[in-house]
Design a protein around this motif. Structure first.
Motif: not given
Length: 174
Positions: A77-86, A97-98, A122-125, A136-141
């Motif tokens: 998982x590179x910094x700034x990338x995301x992974x989908x999971x269930x 999200x990292x 990723x670009x907009x973070x 949604x704010x990625x740091x708080x949801x």
């Protein structure tokens, strides 16, 4: 005349027979209702332990045990990338999200507005819901734009042995 007498008891029998049939029908219906109420009682009693568990869960008294689920290896998982999971079940779509070297966040990614899938931009973070331009704010949801009013349910993550694990769902204080 003999014929007339022969017929009368037959008619009366027929009449009494019908009365009895009606009584039976009434009893059947009453019996059926009793059985139904009895069955409902059994179901209510059978579900009581779960009712208590659900009440505790709602009151936040029990810390529910969630399964630990490996999402991905840190190196993948590179910094700034995301992974989908269930998570917590196979039907609950989620997103990890990292944000930085050591900062990982994960959320159930069904938009709190109308359950559309939320994506990491990723670009907009930002996490974006394409259906109605919810953000949604990625740091708080927390929702930052669009119709959503509630934050995305956050998933607790843990880094262990070079991998990221989902370990629970954070409870929201209402």
């Amino acid at each position: 005349m003999g014929n007339h007498n022969d017929q009368r008891p037959f008619n009366e029998d027929n009449y009494t027979h019908n009365i009895n049939r009606n009584d039976e029908r009434m009893l059947d219906r009453r019996g059926f209702m009793k059985t139904l109420v009895g069955a409902a009682g059994v179901f209510a009693v059978a579900s009581m332990p779960w009712g208590a568990v659900a009440a505790k869960e709602l009151m936040g008294l029990s810390e529910k045990e969630y399964p630990h689920h490996k999402i991905a290896d840190v190196k993948d998982i590179p910094i700034g990338d995301s992974v989908e999971f269930d998570y917590p079940s196979d039907h609950d779509s989620a997103l990890l999200i990292r944000l930085s070297d050591k900062n990982y966040v994960a959320y159930q990614n069904a938009c709190t507005h109308l359950q559309c899938p939320v994506f990491w931009e990723k670009k907009e973070r930002e996490m974006i819901c394409p259906c109605h331009h919810g953000k949604f704010d990625a740091t708080t949801g927390a929702p930052t734009a669009g119709p959503p009013r509630r934050p995305l349910p956050e998933i607790k993550v843990q880094i262990k042995d070079g991998a990221v694990y989902a370990v629970g769902v954070k409870r929201y204080e209402a």
